[in-house]
Design a protein around this motif. Structure first.
Motif, short mmCIF file in Angstrom:
data_model
loop_
_atom_site.label_atom_id
_atom_site.label_comp_id
_atom_site.label_asym_id
_atom_site.label_seq_id
_atom_site.Cartn_x
_atom_site.Cartn_y
_atom_site.Cartn_z
N LEU A 51 0.82 -1.21 0.00
CA LEU A 51 0.00 0.00 0.00
C LEU A 51 0.86 1.26 0.00
CD1 LEU A 51 -2.79 -1.06 2.54
CD2 LEU A 51 -2.81 -1.23 0.06
N VAL A 52 1.90 1.28 0.81
CA VAL A 52 2.74 2.47 0.91
C VAL A 52 3.48 2.72 -0.41
CG1 VAL A 52 4.77 3.46 2.04
CG2 VAL A 52 3.00 2.35 3.41
N MET A 53 4.02 1.67 -1.01
CA MET A 53 4.73 1.84 -2.27
C MET A 53 3.80 2.32 -3.38
SD MET A 53 7.95 1.41 -2.20
CE MET A 53 9.19 0.89 -1.01
N GLY A 54 2.52 1.97 -3.27
CA GLY A 54 1.55 2.45 -4.26
C GLY A 54 1.37 3.95 -4.24
N LEU A 55 1.70 4.59 -3.14
CA LEU A 55 1.57 6.04 -3.03
C LEU A 55 2.75 6.79 -3.63
CD1 LEU A 55 0.21 6.28 0.63
CD2 LEU A 55 -1.08 6.10 -1.50
N THR A 56 3.79 6.05 -3.99
CA THR A 56 4.98 6.68 -4.58
C THR A 56 4.92 6.58 -6.10
OG1 THR A 56 6.35 4.67 -4.66
CG2 THR A 56 6.25 5.86 -2.55
N ARG A 57 5.98 7.10 -6.73
CA ARG A 57 6.09 7.05 -8.20
C ARG A 57 6.90 5.85 -8.69
NH1 ARG A 57 2.31 10.29 -10.56
NH2 ARG A 57 2.18 12.30 -9.49
N LEU A 58 7.09 4.85 -7.83
CA LEU A 58 7.84 3.66 -8.23
C LEU A 58 7.17 3.00 -9.43
CD1 LEU A 58 10.24 1.84 -7.33
CD2 LEU A 58 8.57 0.43 -6.13
N ARG A 59 7.97 2.62 -10.40
CA ARG A 59 7.43 2.00 -11.61
C ARG A 59 6.81 0.64 -11.29
NH1 ARG A 59 12.05 1.60 -15.84
NH2 ARG A 59 10.34 0.69 -17.03
N ILE A 60 5.72 0.33 -12.00
CA ILE A 60 4.97 -0.91 -11.73
C ILE A 60 5.86 -2.13 -11.96
CG2 ILE A 60 2.97 -2.29 -12.42
CD1 ILE A 60 1.68 0.37 -13.35
N TRP A 61 6.56 -2.15 -13.09
CA TRP A 61 7.38 -3.30 -13.40
C TRP A 61 8.49 -3.48 -12.36
CZ3 TRP A 61 7.85 -7.82 -15.25
CH2 TRP A 61 9.09 -8.38 -15.54
N THR A 62 9.09 -2.36 -11.90
CA THR A 62 10.12 -2.44 -10.86
C THR A 62 9.55 -3.05 -9.59
OG1 THR A 62 11.25 -0.50 -11.77
CG2 THR A 62 11.77 -1.10 -9.49
N PHE A 63 8.36 -2.60 -9.21
CA PHE A 63 7.73 -3.14 -8.00
C PHE A 63 7.49 -4.64 -8.15
CE2 PHE A 63 3.99 -4.46 -5.61
CZ PHE A 63 4.28 -3.98 -4.35
N TYR A 64 7.01 -5.04 -9.33
CA TYR A 64 6.69 -6.46 -9.52
C TYR A 64 7.93 -7.35 -9.41
CZ TYR A 64 5.54 -10.91 -11.58
OH TYR A 64 5.41 -12.26 -11.78
N TRP A 65 8.97 -7.02 -10.19
CA TRP A 65 10.08 -7.97 -10.22
C TRP A 65 10.91 -7.94 -8.93
CZ3 TRP A 65 15.24 -7.10 -9.69
CH2 TRP A 65 15.75 -5.82 -9.98
N ILE A 66 10.98 -6.77 -8.29
CA ILE A 66 11.66 -6.72 -6.99
C ILE A 66 10.89 -7.55 -5.96
CG2 ILE A 66 12.23 -5.22 -5.04
CD1 ILE A 66 14.25 -4.97 -7.20
N SER A 67 9.56 -7.47 -6.01
CA SER A 67 8.74 -8.27 -5.10
C SER A 67 8.91 -9.76 -5.38
CB SER A 67 7.26 -7.88 -5.24
OG SER A 67 7.05 -6.53 -4.87
N GLN A 68 8.94 -10.11 -6.65
CA GLN A 68 9.10 -11.51 -7.04
C GLN A 68 10.40 -12.08 -6.48
OE1 GLN A 68 6.92 -13.11 -9.79
NE2 GLN A 68 7.68 -14.85 -8.63
N VAL A 69 11.48 -11.33 -6.63
CA VAL A 69 12.79 -11.81 -6.19
C VAL A 69 12.94 -11.68 -4.67
CG1 VAL A 69 15.29 -11.43 -6.34
CG2 VAL A 69 13.86 -11.28 -8.40
N GLY A 70 12.51 -10.52 -4.13
CA GLY A 70 12.74 -10.24 -2.72
C GLY A 70 11.96 -11.15 -1.80
N MET A 71 10.75 -11.56 -2.19
CA MET A 71 9.93 -12.40 -1.31
C MET A 71 10.25 -13.88 -1.43
SD MET A 71 6.12 -10.63 -1.31
CE MET A 71 5.80 -10.81 -3.06
#
Length: 720
Positions: A151-171
């Motif tokens: 939710l917090v990251m959604g309030l920023t300008r972080l790119r969608i693709w960056t959020f997805y692949w970082i989440s995929q790898v990080g989790m």
């Protein structure tokens, strides 16, 4: 129906339905154990449908931030085994997290941006630079609730693709632990059994790994930068400062105050441009010009108007006398007394720790130093204008000596450039009797201010006799015997302007050559390239003030100098990012123009929602008493709140009045605080209070007031 409203209804319905139908009861460890055999049978019967249904349900649970993701992850291992479960959960959790991220961005981003616009910009800049790194770190540590991160990251300008692949790898690491635990479901009594203290500490260490890796990378990069150079084993100085303008003086002062051994090098005059060519002499001249204008218009005060009689040489002599009176504040003697070694000469950086100084009185001195601050300032920008060198032009630097030799102010003065410096000097010389033409290429003067402010400035200059020529582009200078001409283009036609003196005031450029920057490979564009800590390519070499930008004001040079000096001396313990969030400035025409924060035009261009509150000085008692009613106070606030986004003041002593808004913005004080502060009557400072009062009036609680009216009516006996 509004798309946001539809999505909000859908999300709310999904969440309410989840709990209303008691689905949360199914996402418990006991229920999972009890149903494991049944799910196993279903999987045997429907080997494709069951994994697909599981994937969809997991995505929905994650997207709606519902409780139970941990149980579903265990179920993945229990039902499908380690590898298939890991595959399903990894992708389902990342897809669901991205959907939650998008929902938060779509529903909340605009609202948050309107309320916290300027603060959010700083966060966005950090996210743009380091967002992937921070997200990856957070994903590695299961201590941080993942749904909050989404939710917090959604309030920023972080790119969608960056959020997805970082989440995929990080989790992935945490997911693997839970899925693997699910394969041993029978041995698990409670979810907390999975994350032992040792395992949590392991995850924390895993989360620290990127920071450790980053530090290692920084060390490697630092070594690579310094590789061509031999670092001294001992140093002559803790700090060498190049340039004794505002930035250099403050840097040296701070170093001496904390007992560092510091050398300040200045090739020309102590005090830099502000003392010798800028702020001090121009304000002295403006004061003389203002008195002359007041004499002409003394009838405004009930006095007999008079044509001022004066010696222009005496006026210019006063300017130089003022410089001499201020000069001891910045003198060699003062700074030597403070503990600063002052060397007068030209400094050149030989390597990252060595400065060679060609002394003005002959000879040279070479010093080794732990750190260097470059505060070389800026010089007037000279345009590539054909014929310019043939007409004996002056700049804001050279006019003080050149005009000191004149018996009278220039009869016909052309000022090239309608920025703050050009506007100030054009008005001052017009008031002293020159026929002044101000030539501005753009469509308005003071183009960084709101259009209405630019128009008021134009009118003020024109009232004092300045011919303001906007949308006039200088083409060339010509000389015809003793006649000097400026050829300009306007509306597709050429025209000539004859002059006796030409003042070039089209801006200033950083002094970048002669200091060894090129030889060391320190990047420069229009200024020395620095990071947020004012470090150059070499972490021990800093730049501050006009040479580094982005603002070319004396007060910002002093402000930056604190960061440069402290980081240079103590950066190994703690570094500070330079803060440009609240920068004020004033143009000292009459009436003055002062601003801090956003202008109305900037807010519109950036799409920042704001409310605008105005108070006209014509309504202020002191302004009326002083016959100084021209101008206003304009404040921009967050819609519905008293938090100040910016303030513009046009009027007498606007620069002084602005300080209250600068303080308020710097320390998070709103208009209610200003309104609640006692201001002496009658003063110009009351304008700030009355502007706050205008905001309060616009936000009066009308419903409450209506009830109060009824209450008071009842107290009177129930009759109107």
């Amino acid at each position: 129906m509004n798309k946001k409203l539809l999505l909000l209804i859908a999300v709310a319905a999904g969440v309410l339905g989840f709990f209303a139908l008691g689905l949360d009861d199914y996402l418990t460890l006991d229920q999972l154990k009890a149903s494991q055999a049944r799910f196993g049978e279903l999987l045997t019967q429907y080997p494709v449908l069951v994994p697909a249904a599981y994937f969809v349900i997991y995505v929905i649970v994650t997207a709606l931030s519902l409780p139970g993701a941990a149980i579903m992850t265990l179920a993945g291992g229990a039902l499908f085994g380690l590898w298939q479960g890991l595959l399903l959960v990894s992708f389902a959790s990342s897809v669901g997290a991205t959907l939650a991220f998008l929902v938060a961005r779509f529903l909340l981003r605009d609202t948050v941006e309107r309320r916290f616009g300027e603060r959010l910009k700083a966060i966005d800049r950090g996210i743009e630079r380091d967002g992937a790194f921070y997200l990856f770190t957070l994903r590695l540590v299961p201590i941080f609730p993942f749904f909050i991160i989404n939710l917090v990251m959604g309030l920023t300008r972080l790119r969608i693709w960056t959020f997805y692949w970082i989440s995929q790898v990080g989790m992935l690491a945490g997911t693997a632990v839970y899925v693997n635990a699910g394969t041993q479901l029978a041995a698990i009594e409670r979810v907390g059994d999975i994350l032992s203290l040792e395992l949590l500490l392991s995850f924390v260490l895993l989360g620290l790994f990127p920071w450790i890796a980053r530090a290692i990378v920084a060390v490697v990069q630092k070594r690579r930068v310094y590789k061509p150079w031999q670092k001294p084993k001992r140093f002559d100085r803790n700090l060498v400062v190049i340039g004794a303008g505002a930035g250099g003086l403050v840097s040296a002062y701070i170093a001496a105050a904390v007992k560092a051994k510091v050398t300040l090098v200045e090739a020309h005059k102590m005090g830099g441009d502000c003392l010798n060519y800028g702020c001090v002499p121009s304000k002295a001249l403006i004061k003389s010009a203002r008195v002359a204008q007041q004499m002409r218009h003394a009838d405004q005060y009930g006095l007999q108007p008079a044509t001022p009689q004066f010696s222009f040489r005496a006026v210019m002599a006063r300017v130089h006398r003022i410089i001499a009176e201020v000069e001891p504040h910045d003198s060699v003697e003062r700074y030597t007394g403070l503990g600063v070694e002052v060397l007068q000469g030209y400094a050149k950086i030989i390597d990252p720790w060595t400065v060679d100084i060609a002394l003005n009185d002959g000879g040279s001195q070479r010093l080794t130093t732990r750190a260097i601050v470059i505060a070389a300032g800026a010089a007037p920008l000279i345009p590539d204008l054909p014929g310019l060198e043939d007409v004996d032009y002056v700049t804001s630097d050279t006019l003080w000596d050149a005009f000191a030799e004149l018996d009278a102010p220039p009869r016909r003065l052309v000022v090239l450039g309608g920025g703050p410096i050009g506007s100030e000097l054009a008005q001052a010389f017009a008031r002293l009797g020159s026929t002044v033409s101000l030539v501005q290429r753009g469509e308005r003067i003071l183009h960084k201010e709101d259009p209405e402010v630019s128009e008021l400035a134009r009118q003020a200059l024109q009232r004092d006799g300045v011919q303001v020529l906007t949308e006039h582009s200088a083409l060339r200078c010509e000389r015809d015997g003793e006649r000097k001409l400026l050829v300009v283009a306007h509306a597709g036609e050429e025209k000539t302007i004859e002059f006796d003196q030409l003042l070039v005031s089209v801006g200033r450029k950083a002094r970048l050559t002669g200091y060894g920057l090129e030889e060391l490979g320190i990047p420069t564009a229009k200024t020395v390239t620095t990071n947020d800590y004012l470090e150059t390519l070499y972490p021990n070499i800093y730049a501050a003030g006009d040479v580094a930008g982005p603002y070319q004001f004396t007060h910002t040079a002093s402000h930056m100098a604190w960061y440069a000096a402290v980081n240079a001396l103590f950066g190994q313990f703690k570094r500070f990012k330079v803060d440009y969030s609240v920068i004020p400035w004033t143009t000292f025409i009459d009436p003055e123009v002062a601003r801090v924060g956003l202008s109305e035009e900037e807010a519109r261009e950036r799409g920042i929602a704001c409310e605008v509150t105005r108070f006209e000085l014509a309504e202020l008692d002191r302004a009326i008493a002083d016959s100084a009613t021209s101008g206003f106070v304009k404040v921009l606030t967050v819609p519905g709140r008293d938090r100040i986004l910016g303030a513009t003041i046009v009027g007498t002593q606007a620069g002084d009045l602005l300080a209250e808004f600068v303080l308020a913005m710097r320390h998070g004080l709103g208009l209610n605080k200003i309104l609640g502060t006692i201001h002496t009557y009658p003063t110009l400072a009351e304008a700030n209070k009355y502007a706050a009062g205008e905001w309060k009036k616009a936000h009066a609680p009308e419903r409450v007031l209506r009830w109060l009216a009824r209450y008071h009516q009842w107290r009177r006996g129930g009759t109107a």
